[in-house]
Motif scaffolding. Structure first.
Motif, PDB file in Angstrom:
ATOM      1  N   TYR A  85      61.952  -9.761  40.762  1.00 19.73           N
ATOM      2  CA  TYR A  85      61.682 -11.047  41.400  1.00 19.73           C
ATOM      3  C   TYR A  85      60.291 -11.506  40.979  1.00 19.73           C
ATOM      4  O   TYR A  85      59.394 -10.690  40.745  1.00 19.73           O
ATOM      5  CB  TYR A  85      61.736 -10.928  42.929  1.00 19.73           C
ATOM      6  N   LEU A 107      66.056 -11.472  49.298  1.00 21.50           N
ATOM      7  CA  LEU A 107      66.765 -11.374  48.021  1.00 21.50           C
ATOM      8  C   LEU A 107      67.544 -10.067  47.913  1.00 21.50           C
ATOM      9  O   LEU A 107      68.624 -10.028  47.302  1.00 21.50           O
ATOM     10  CB  LEU A 107      65.765 -11.497  46.868  1.00 21.50           C
ATOM     11  N   ASP A 114      69.165 -16.877  45.366  1.00 24.54           N
ATOM     12  CA  ASP A 114      68.341 -16.695  44.174  1.00 24.54           C
ATOM     13  C   ASP A 114      66.893 -17.128  44.358  1.00 24.54           C
ATOM     14  O   ASP A 114      66.026 -16.724  43.578  1.00 24.54           O
ATOM     15  CB  ASP A 114      68.944 -17.476  42.993  1.00 24.54           C
ATOM     16  N   SER A 115      66.615 -17.971  45.356  1.00 23.25           N
ATOM     17  CA  SER A 115      65.254 -18.432  45.613  1.00 23.25           C
ATOM     18  C   SER A 115      64.970 -18.335  47.110  1.00 23.25           C
ATOM     19  O   SER A 115      65.835 -18.671  47.922  1.00 23.25           O
ATOM     20  CB  SER A 115      65.057 -19.883  45.154  1.00 23.25           C
ATOM     21  N   ARG A 160      64.622 -14.996  41.496  1.00 26.39           N
ATOM     22  CA  ARG A 160      65.097 -13.904  40.655  1.00 26.39           C
ATOM     23  C   ARG A 160      64.583 -14.104  39.226  1.00 26.39           C
ATOM     24  O   ARG A 160      64.577 -15.222  38.690  1.00 26.39           O
ATOM     25  CB  ARG A 160      66.616 -13.819  40.682  1.00 26.39           C
ATOM     26  N   ILE A 163      66.432 -16.200  36.393  1.00 23.54           N
ATOM     27  CA  ILE A 163      66.319 -17.653  36.428  1.00 23.54           C
ATOM     28  C   ILE A 163      64.971 -18.098  35.895  1.00 23.54           C
ATOM     29  O   ILE A 163      64.868 -19.039  35.094  1.00 23.54           O
ATOM     30  CB  ILE A 163      66.545 -18.170  37.865  1.00 23.54           C
ATOM     31  N   HIS A 185      64.535 -24.520  39.173  1.00 25.15           N
ATOM     32  CA  HIS A 185      64.895 -23.212  39.720  1.00 25.15           C
ATOM     33  C   HIS A 185      65.816 -23.358  40.922  1.00 25.15           C
ATOM     34  O   HIS A 185      66.791 -22.603  41.065  1.00 25.15           O
ATOM     35  CB  HIS A 185      63.638 -22.449  40.133  1.00 25.15           C
ATOM     36  N   SER A 189      69.801 -22.149  41.287  1.00 29.62           N
ATOM     37  CA  SER A 189      70.079 -21.118  42.292  1.00 29.62           C
ATOM     38  C   SER A 189      71.443 -21.340  42.940  1.00 29.62           C
ATOM     39  O   SER A 189      71.868 -22.484  43.142  1.00 29.62           O
ATOM     40  CB  SER A 189      69.004 -21.128  43.388  1.00 29.62           C
ATOM     41  N   ARG A 190      72.094 -20.256  43.265  1.00 28.19           N
ATOM     42  CA  ARG A 190      73.343 -20.362  44.021  1.00 28.19           C
ATOM     43  C   ARG A 190      73.029 -20.825  45.444  1.00 28.19           C
ATOM     44  O   ARG A 190      73.630 -21.782  45.937  1.00 28.19           O
ATOM     45  CB  ARG A 190      74.066 -19.019  44.016  1.00 28.19           C
TER      46      ARG A 190
END
Length: 326
Positions: A85, A107, A114-115, A160, A163, A185, A189-190
């Protein structure tokens, strides 16, 4: 490899740098790599960084021969980052002792995220203010991206590494374009969440974003880069309209900066600023602006250029006059 890498770009940061680094080395999450990039400082910054690197092997230091700006310095650091990360910490800011642990924990436990945003406390000379994040437990990347266009979500977070490595900092301009990376970012991210770790964001006149320099006009070029990336990413057309409104408001804000401080800029810098504003004024699709903004005194998208400038001069002169009366 480290669990978390923190990017610290430092330029003439001797006054605040020890507090910044001390906050990182005192983190409850100890599996951390602190990647420091000296951006060709002329003060004691290199010596401070060398001292910390001697005392703690988690501190990695590299020095640039020429000053390239924050985005470039962070990208140099990003290439050295080995954490799962990644986050950044400006050299005049600091973190609560549990900040990295809180963000990494989210995370670690939320595989679809992801963020992770930190809580932000803006620190002024005489008071502090908490950044008013909306209440949410989870946003989709697309939702977070949209919220970040108008800064409902700030840009201080952990992401992450995959990314961040795929989307390094935008170096379009020396200042401000790194903000674009935050938004990309989030878009990539998901999901985006927040944690309770605190990022202390120092507010002072010597910072890049608050100084009276010709670099303030970089804001307009950075905005153009963001719009270009939005089109390349194929975002919804309505978001293009949202961002054209943002660009127009930023143009007015930059004109206010020019109005207030042009006597502190050189003649060449003033000419450059006017040329940048005129170029952006020409390129904004004002048909996308909401009617209430198109009819608002001081903000109207007037044509030709001389009329738009006249509006700005009158509007900001009146504001200055009224300010003195009040």
């Amino acid at each position: 490899m480290s669990r978390v890498s923190v990017l610290v770009a430092a330029y003439n940061a001797e006054r605040y740098l020890p507090q910044c680094l001390d906050s990182l080395l005192a983190q409850t999450h100890t599996d951390v790599q602190v990647v420091c990039v000296d951006d060709a400082s002329t003060d004691a910054t290199p010596a401070i960084l060398a001292d910390y690197a001697r005392r703690d092997p988690r501190v990695v230091v590299t020095t640039l021969r020429e000053n390239g700006g924050q985005a470039h310095a962070r990208n140099v650091g990003l290439a050295l980052a080995d954490g799962d990360y990644i986050c950044m910490l400006d050299s005049d800011d600091w973190m609560s002792a549990d900040a990295l642990e809180r963000a990494a924990e989210v995370l670690d436990t939320c595989a679809d995220t992801d963020s992770v945003l930190f809580q932000v406390v803006e620190v002024y000379d005489d008071h502090e203010r908490r950044y008013p994040l909306p209440s949410f437990s989870r946003m989709s990347g697309a939702e977070a991206f949209e919220a970040s266009l108008t800064w409902r979500l700030h840009g201080l977070y952990m992401v992450r590494a995959a990314i961040h490595k795929a989307c390094p900092y935008d170096e379009t301009s020396r200042s401000y374009s790194d903000d674009n990376t935050t938004r990309i970012h989030y878009l990539r991210s998901r999901h985006v969440r927040q944690c309770e770790g605190i990022y202390y964001y120092r507010q002072h006149g010597a910072s890049v974003t608050h100084g009276v320099t010709v670099g303030r006009f970089d804001y307009l070029r950075a905005n153009e880069s963001m719009l270009r990336q939005m089109r390349e990413a194929g975002v919804e057309d309505r978001l293009i309209s949202v961002y054209e409104r943002v660009r127009w408001l930023n143009l007015i804000d930059v004109y206010m900066f020019y109005f207030k401080y042009r006597n502190r800029l050189t003649a060449a810098e003033c000419r450059y600023g006017l040329s940048e504003m005129r170029r952006v004024w020409t390129g904004i699709d004002t048909r996308r602006l909401p009617m209430r903004l198109r009819l608002k005194p001081g903000y109207m998208p007037l044509r030709p250029w001389w009329l738009f400038r006249a509006q700005g001069e009158v509007y900001f002169s009146l504001r200055k006059w009224l300010g003195k009366l009040l």
